[in-house]
Design a protein around this motif. Structure first.
Motif, PDB file in Angstrom:
ATOM      1  N   GLU A 113      62.677  -3.878 112.973  1.00 31.02           N
ATOM      2  CA  GLU A 113      61.853  -2.452 112.819  1.00 31.02           C
ATOM      3  C   GLU A 113      62.018  -1.285 111.886  1.00 31.02           C
ATOM      4  O   GLU A 113      62.172  -1.144 111.064  1.00 31.02           O
ATOM      5  CB  GLU A 113      61.390  -1.260 113.808  1.00 31.02           C
ATOM      6  CG  GLU A 113      60.548  -1.239 114.064  1.00 31.02           C
ATOM      7  CD  GLU A 113      58.295  -1.444 113.794  1.00 31.02           C
ATOM      8  OE1 GLU A 113      58.299  -0.716 113.091  1.00 31.02           O
ATOM      9  OE2 GLU A 113      59.076  -2.694 114.105  1.00 31.02           O
ATOM     10  N   LEU A 114      63.575  -1.398 111.858  1.00 27.43           N
ATOM     11  CA  LEU A 114      64.250  -0.505 111.586  1.00 27.43           C
ATOM     12  C   LEU A 114      64.649  -0.724 110.065  1.00 27.43           C
ATOM     13  O   LEU A 114      64.462   0.049 108.821  1.00 27.43           O
ATOM     14  CB  LEU A 114      65.523  -0.301 111.631  1.00 27.43           C
ATOM     15  CG  LEU A 114      65.995   0.855 113.324  1.00 27.43           C
ATOM     16  CD1 LEU A 114      67.223   0.802 113.984  1.00 27.43           C
ATOM     17  CD2 LEU A 114      65.296   2.728 113.294  1.00 27.43           C
ATOM     18  N   ALA A 163      62.198   0.102 104.598  1.00 29.01           N
ATOM     19  CA  ALA A 163      62.111  -0.259 102.801  1.00 29.01           C
ATOM     20  C   ALA A 163      60.615   1.416 102.402  1.00 29.01           C
ATOM     21  O   ALA A 163      60.184   1.260 101.754  1.00 29.01           O
ATOM     22  CB  ALA A 163      61.565  -1.316 103.582  1.00 29.01           C
ATOM     23  N   ALA A 164      59.825   1.155 104.420  1.00 27.58           N
ATOM     24  CA  ALA A 164      59.224   2.327 103.549  1.00 27.58           C
ATOM     25  C   ALA A 164      59.618   3.428 102.858  1.00 27.58           C
ATOM     26  O   ALA A 164      58.992   4.269 101.811  1.00 27.58           O
ATOM     27  CB  ALA A 164      58.013   2.554 104.827  1.00 27.58           C
ATOM     28  N   ILE A 165      60.015   3.743 104.058  1.00 30.10           N
ATOM     29  CA  ILE A 165      61.420   4.830 103.560  1.00 30.10           C
ATOM     30  C   ILE A 165      61.971   5.341 101.955  1.00 30.10           C
ATOM     31  O   ILE A 165      61.382   6.050 100.862  1.00 30.10           O
ATOM     32  CB  ILE A 165      62.508   5.516 104.553  1.00 30.10           C
ATOM     33  CG1 ILE A 165      61.605   5.917 105.618  1.00 30.10           C
ATOM     34  CG2 ILE A 165      62.980   6.852 104.041  1.00 30.10           C
ATOM     35  CD1 ILE A 165      62.810   6.294 106.622  1.00 30.10           C
ATOM     36  N   THR A 166      62.131   3.951 101.922  1.00 29.08           N
ATOM     37  CA  THR A 166      62.753   4.106 100.338  1.00 29.08           C
ATOM     38  C   THR A 166      61.519   4.056  99.345  1.00 29.08           C
ATOM     39  O   THR A 166      62.108   4.857  97.528  1.00 29.08           O
ATOM     40  CB  THR A 166      63.147   2.854 100.185  1.00 29.08           C
ATOM     41  OG1 THR A 166      64.537   2.730 101.070  1.00 29.08           O
ATOM     42  CG2 THR A 166      64.218   2.387  98.669  1.00 29.08           C
ATOM     43  N   ASP A 223      60.865   6.818  96.567  1.00 31.09           N
ATOM     44  CA  ASP A 223      60.739   6.849  94.894  1.00 31.09           C
ATOM     45  C   ASP A 223      59.869   7.305  94.130  1.00 31.09           C
ATOM     46  O   ASP A 223      59.626   7.529  93.590  1.00 31.09           O
ATOM     47  CB  ASP A 223      61.088   5.152  94.701  1.00 31.09           C
ATOM     48  CG  ASP A 223      62.052   4.458  94.766  1.00 31.09           C
ATOM     49  OD1 ASP A 223      63.837   5.558  95.372  1.00 31.09           O
ATOM     50  OD2 ASP A 223      62.244   3.234  95.174  1.00 31.09           O
ATOM     51  N   GLY A 224      58.610   6.924  95.381  1.00 30.62           N
ATOM     52  CA  GLY A 224      57.083   7.747  94.440  1.00 30.62           C
ATOM     53  C   GLY A 224      57.596   9.259  94.350  1.00 30.62           C
ATOM     54  O   GLY A 224      56.887   9.671  93.121  1.00 30.62           O
ATOM     55  N   SER A 225      57.654   9.589  95.027  1.00 29.65           N
ATOM     56  CA  SER A 225      58.543  11.477  95.459  1.00 29.65           C
ATOM     57  C   SER A 225      58.612  11.747  94.008  1.00 29.65           C
ATOM     58  O   SER A 225      58.716  12.809  93.374  1.00 29.65           O
ATOM     59  CB  SER A 225      58.728  11.693  96.766  1.00 29.65           C
ATOM     60  OG  SER A 225      58.527  11.634  97.540  1.00 29.65           O
ATOM     61  N   ARG A 226      59.803  10.784  93.588  1.00 26.86           N
ATOM     62  CA  ARG A 226      60.654  11.101  92.236  1.00 26.86           C
ATOM     63  C   ARG A 226      60.096  10.923  91.385  1.00 26.86           C
ATOM     64  O   ARG A 226      59.822  11.609  89.976  1.00 26.86           O
ATOM     65  CB  ARG A 226      61.828  10.290  92.584  1.00 26.86           C
ATOM     66  CG  ARG A 226      63.016  10.236  91.319  1.00 26.86           C
ATOM     67  CD  ARG A 226      64.502   9.761  91.619  1.00 26.86           C
ATOM     68  NE  ARG A 226      63.531   8.196  91.645  1.00 26.86           N
ATOM     69  CZ  ARG A 226      64.132   7.286  92.530  1.00 26.86           C
ATOM     70  NH1 ARG A 226      64.479   7.840  93.935  1.00 26.86           N
ATOM     71  NH2 ARG A 226      63.981   6.309  92.714  1.00 26.86           N
TER      72      ARG A 226
END
Length: 307
Positions: free
Chosen positions: A209-210, A215-218, A222-225
């Motif tokens: 799960e972690l 992967a979701a946080i990454t 990436d989307g924010s950048r």
């Protein structure tokens, strides 16, 4: 029909379609901790269960059921370790050209048993408990005195053995306590095998799960950048940078003059109230201006504006 129904119910596990499969057997030198209900696997895939483990003459006969798998006439069997805590399973290695006969057990020549480390620790503790450490130390001392005239290298080795025996004798109680605790720990782990296995499985689920959340946080970062890069390009292309700079200067000026603006708003309140009173009587303005006509034109207001 009643007799047929009773016989069918008593032998439902042996039926070819709805039963547990075909019953086979294998001869082993020892049980090695294998028990009724343990898994039967082929290449790691579960294909049945152990149905019985009993002593027959000088060997152990293990009966097991297999369903949905082919076993050749040269099939081998082995008792293997399932978990680090000592749980076992029966592993089958199908082989041969013909089909394995359920009526003939797999011979001991084609079966193997594992090395049981828990049993070895238990036997080691029992063996060490029976050692007379004082007599052992005395034996080493006697051996050292007898071989005193031997070469220097042999005397050094014997001196080391003597010191080792003295150390063992002086720490006999501690070694006995250590081995006793080892037996207790190993027995506790075996008794709680299911709980520890469940804990390890839950830990694997938590790590998975972690990993998914990582992967979701990454992806979010990436989307924010990418969004920041696009906004920087948009600001540069639309020349919004000077406008934002001036807006920042305006807000800074308003913040510095906040007290003066508040005082102006408070002073404006009476003026607004009087203006409302003057223009609130209809379609005309009703007011009085004192001192509009100079006194040289005549005595219009002899008492004055504050009379």
């Amino acid at each position: 029909m009643l007799t047929l129904g009773v016989v069918t119910a008593l032998n439902v596990r042996s039926l070819p379609v709805i039963g547990d499969g075909t019953t086979y057997s294998a001869e082993f030198a020892e049980a090695a901790g294998l028990g009724e209900g343990n898994d039967v696997r082929i290449a790691g895939v579960e294909v049945g269960r152990v149905s019985d483990v009993r002593l027959r003459g000088g060997h152990v006969l293990v009966s097991f059921r297999v369903k949905g798998a082919w076993l050749g006439d040269a099939t081998g069997a082995a008792i293997r370790l399932k978990t680090v805590l000592g749980q076992k399973y029966l592993a089958l290695d199908p082989g041969g050209e013909g089909t394995l006969d359920p009526g003939r057990p797999i011979p001991r020549s084609r079966t193997t048993v594992p090395y049981d480390i828990l049993t070895a620790f238990g036997e080691l503790a029992s063996t060490v408990d029976k050692i007379d450490t004082a007599r052992l130390a005395k034996s080493f001392d006697t051996l050292s005195a007898t071989l005193a005239n031997t070469p220097q290298s042999v005397r050094a080795a014997l001196t080391g053995l003597s010191r080792l025996s003295d150390t063992l004798a002086s720490r006999d109680s501690r070694l006995a306590a250590l081995l006793g605790n080892t037996r207790v720990v190993s027995r506790t782990l075996v008794d709680r095998d299911a709980a520890v296995r469940r804990l390890l499985e839950d830990g694997n689920r938590l790590l998975a799960e972690l990993s998914n959340r990582e992967a979701a946080i990454t992806a979010l970062l990436d989307g924010s950048r990418r969004l920041a890069t696009e906004l920087s390009g948009l600001i540069g292309e639309s020349r919004l940078d000077p406008l934002l700079t001036q807006l920042d200067q305006l807000t800074s000026m308003l913040e510095r003059n906040q007290d003066a603006l508040a005082a102006g708003i408070r002073g404006l309140a009476p003026f607004v109230r009087l203006g409302t009173n003057v223009a609130g009587t209809g379609r005309f303005v009703d007011g009085y201006l004192c001192g509009l006509v100079l006194p040289s034109f005549g005595p219009l207001n002899e008492e004055g504006c504050h009379g």
